[in-house]
Write a protein that holds these residues in place. Structure first.
Motif, PDB file in Angstrom:
ATOM      1  N   LEU A 518       0.811  -1.217   0.000  1.00  0.00           N
ATOM      2  CA  LEU A 518       0.000   0.000   0.000  1.00  0.00           C
ATOM      3  C   LEU A 518       0.844   1.268   0.000  1.00  0.00           C
ATOM      4  O   LEU A 518       0.505   2.243  -0.691  1.00  0.00           O
ATOM      5  N   ASP A 519       1.922   1.313   0.747  1.00  0.00           N
ATOM      6  CA  ASP A 519       2.768   2.510   0.753  1.00  0.00           C
ATOM      7  C   ASP A 519       3.295   2.806  -0.648  1.00  0.00           C
ATOM      8  O   ASP A 519       3.293   3.966  -1.094  1.00  0.00           O
ATOM      9  N   LEU A 524       2.889   6.002  -5.661  1.00  0.00           N
ATOM     10  CA  LEU A 524       2.690   5.972  -7.106  1.00  0.00           C
ATOM     11  C   LEU A 524       1.516   6.861  -7.501  1.00  0.00           C
ATOM     12  O   LEU A 524       1.605   7.655  -8.452  1.00  0.00           O
ATOM     13  N   GLU A 525       0.431   6.747  -6.766  1.00  0.00           N
ATOM     14  CA  GLU A 525      -0.765   7.536  -7.050  1.00  0.00           C
ATOM     15  C   GLU A 525      -0.513   9.028  -6.858  1.00  0.00           C
ATOM     16  O   GLU A 525      -0.867   9.848  -7.711  1.00  0.00           O
ATOM     17  N   SER A 526       0.064   9.386  -5.733  1.00  0.00           N
ATOM     18  CA  SER A 526       0.304  10.801  -5.430  1.00  0.00           C
ATOM     19  C   SER A 526       1.162  11.463  -6.498  1.00  0.00           C
ATOM     20  O   SER A 526       0.866  12.568  -6.972  1.00  0.00           O
ATOM     21  N   GLU A 527       2.226  10.772  -6.903  1.00  0.00           N
ATOM     22  CA  GLU A 527       3.131  11.341  -7.911  1.00  0.00           C
ATOM     23  C   GLU A 527       2.453  11.460  -9.273  1.00  0.00           C
ATOM     24  O   GLU A 527       2.618  12.461  -9.973  1.00  0.00           O
ATOM     25  N   GLY A 552       1.167  -3.475  -9.784  1.00  0.00           N
ATOM     26  CA  GLY A 552       1.985  -3.343  -8.576  1.00  0.00           C
ATOM     27  C   GLY A 552       1.323  -3.835  -7.309  1.00  0.00           C
ATOM     28  O   GLY A 552       1.859  -3.615  -6.221  1.00  0.00           O
ATOM     29  N   GLY A 553       0.185  -4.470  -7.437  1.00  0.00           N
ATOM     30  CA  GLY A 553      -0.508  -5.002  -6.268  1.00  0.00           C
ATOM     31  C   GLY A 553      -1.946  -4.564  -6.166  1.00  0.00           C
ATOM     32  O   GLY A 553      -2.734  -5.145  -5.397  1.00  0.00           O
TER      33      GLY A 553
END
Length: 573
Positions: A518-519, A524-527, A552-553
């Motif tokens: 999750l981290d 990835l999402e924020s960037e 990525g999961g």
């Protein structure tokens, strides 16, 4: 900051993280409950008292409750008191025969409480028998549950909780979900007020009037208002001085003030939460294809100067600064914002007037806002605890007499006179800034953060006042005296769109893949989202992000989340 800041701290209830530990002593015999219907309209039935029942209204000999504290840096003390020894610890001893003893305390900045608690767990230090942990340290709570050191609490709750507490918990049974293991309830949810962190939009009414504009109800109308605020500012501010819409997404796209998630909601999704899809499955909002329209809109507004150029660096509190300074025209936030921080705008612009407005609809009429969960923490009970019933003695009293007390009950003005409330010579409640020696949020001295909250009680008080009724209950008097005048009306505006409020549908514990991935996925999402909004990547880069997220999961997490959801719908846990 003055009184409104204190009111905000009472409402928000996120910064302070308290932890408590109970160790009981053997009790003999029983004591007939003498106050079985104190302050809660006859629903707060005490546990049945039978010969040998260990539950008591007051313990003799005393029960010792050991505790550890994560102390909010904003929390104040008076009369030479401390978190270890104060008006609340004296009250517990005198009222219940409960001796509150502190193991340790720490100022909770930068997650210090969670870190210290985790260190104590891993190093074999003494842990509290009862620990209350806020949402900021949710992962620590889950680790403690999984450690095997904490007991199943559902049977204790069924046996010892008062009717008032049980009715409050039943308002949204899903509050138990994060703490269920193999069908067993392993933690007591700490209840919060309904709609407490839902948001509306607040507008500078004085600007609207001078520009002959109305509160907008669509995105198109909102854009007209933002354009006028920036380039035809009625206070004579230059365009570069004006923040038409104050939002920020440094930490999240889905928050409680300065929130941008409703912009995506106008196109049919809410980021950074699990939404119910048309196929009946849960889907992560941030990878929904409809996100692209919201990203395009934010990029457009950034280019036009409608939102701050620094929005990607602004957290929730930062978004309040231009509003208070008098240079922002619109800010998303809770219905109680007229008390804090918007009241402080008058210090800089004496004629400023803020008015609540609905969330604007998208091109096809769609409106979505994120909804408030009814819990903001959890209390865990150690397997070694001999007398957990003592905790219920303490908490039952607060639910029955403080959460929503009727006039004439013991706590119908507040908790501790001279601390969180004071009455005038005529018996009327004084505003918090008139308390002798200063207001102290002594509710935070209690064993459970915020004492006790019934989810729908606060909104009922707001609507009572909004309908022009005189304040009678503690909650109504507190609102009438201490909150901004627009607060009850804002609550009504909020409820105009209550069907547009959507909670995160995944409320279970972290899945196996979440624990490891999750981290990475969050980063990835924020960037990716920030890069698109700031033009560092084209809009179609969103599709690449989604592919990377799934690979990525994210795809595995989606399967795990839906497996949990299917089990919950089927009546399993």
């Amino acid at each position: 900051m003055g009184t409104p800041r204190k009111i905000w701290l009472r409402l928000l209830g996120l910064s302070a993280v308290l932890a408590v530990s109970l160790a009981g002593c053997e009790g003999n015999g029983s004591r007939e409950s003498s106050n079985a219907n104190d302050g809660a309209s006859g629903v707060n039935v005490r546990p049945a008292v039978t010969a040998g029942n260990v539950y008591k209204d007051k313990y003799d000999p005393e029960v010792t409750i050991t505790t550890v504290w994560g102390v909010d840096p904003e929390l104040k003390f008076k009369n030479g008191e401390s978190i270890e020894y104060n008006v609340a610890t004296r009250w517990a001893k005198e009222k219940f025969g409960i001796n509150v003893k502190s193991l340790w305390s720490i100022t909770d900045t930068g997650g210090a409480f969670g870190t210290k608690l985790r260190l104590a767990m891993s190093s074999g230090q003494e842990l509290p028998d009862i620990v209350t942990i806020g949402t900021a340290d949710a992962a620590v709570a889950q680790d403690l549950i999984d450690s095997g050191m904490y007991a199943e609490v559902g049977s204790l709750f069924d046996k010892y909780a008062s009717g008032t507490w049980k009715a409050a918990m039943a308002e949204d049974p899903s509050v138990w979900n994060p703490y269920i293991r193999d069908g067993k309830k392993m933690g007591l949810p700490v209840l919060d007020y309904a709609y407490n962190h839902d948001y509306i939009l607040w507008f500078r009414q004085d600007w609207l009037e001078k520009l002959h504009l109305q509160v907008p109800v669509t995105i198109e109308e909102l854009e007209e208002v933002m354009e006028a605020f920036k380039y035809h500012n009625p206070d004579g501010l230059k365009p570069e001085q004006v923040t038409p819409l104050s939002i920020g997404f440094k930490t999240t796209m889905n928050t409680w003030m300065g929130d941008p998630s409703w912009i995506f909601g106008a196109y049919g999704t809410l980021p950074q939460q699990w939404n119910l899809g048309a196929d009946g499955k849960l889907e992560y909002g941030s990878v929904d294809a409809r996100m692209k329209k919201g990203l395009a809109k934010l990029k457009e507004w950034l280019g036009k100067g409608y939102i701050p150029q620094e929005a990607g660096l602004w957290d929730e509190n930062k978004t309040a600064e231009p509003a208070v300074a008098g240079t922002a025209g619109i800010i998303p936030g809770p219905y109680w914002m007229s008390g804090w921080p918007l009241k402080d705008t008058l210090q800089n612009v004496p004629d400023a007037v803020w008015v609540p407005g609905v969330i604007p609809a998208g091109p096809d009429g769609t409106v979505m806002r994120h909804g408030t969960q009814y819990a903001n923490g959890v209390t865990l009970i150690s397997r070694k605890m001999k007398h957990p019933e003592a905790f219920f003695t303490y908490e039952n009293y607060l639910f029955d007499n403080f959460a929503d007390p009727q006039p004439g009950s013991g706590l119908d003005n507040g908790l501790f006179a001279g601390y969180d409330y004071e009455l005038s010579a005529s018996g009327r409640m004084l505003s918090s800034d008139k308390i002798s020696g200063g207001y102290v949020n002594s509710i935070r001295y209690l064993l459970v953060r915020d004492g006790a909250r019934i989810p729908d009680a606060q909104m009922k008080a707001m609507l009572h006042l909004a309908d022009g009724m005189e304040p009678a209950s503690r909650l109504e008097k507190d609102v009438a005296v201490n909150y901004g005048k627009a607060t009850p009306a804002a609550a009504k505006v909020l409820l105009q769109q209550k069907e547009k409020s959507f909670k995160n549908m995944f409320t279970g514990p972290a899945t196996e893949t979440m624990k490891s991935k999750l981290d990475y996925l969050n980063n990835l999402e924020s960037e990716a989202l920030s890069a698109i909004i700031y033009g560092e990547q084209p809009l179609d880069y969103f599709d690449s992000f989604v592919a990377d997220w799934k690979a990525g999961g994210g795809e595995r997490i989606t399967r795990e989340v839906n497996a949990w959801y299917d089990k919950m719908r089927a009546g399993g846990n």
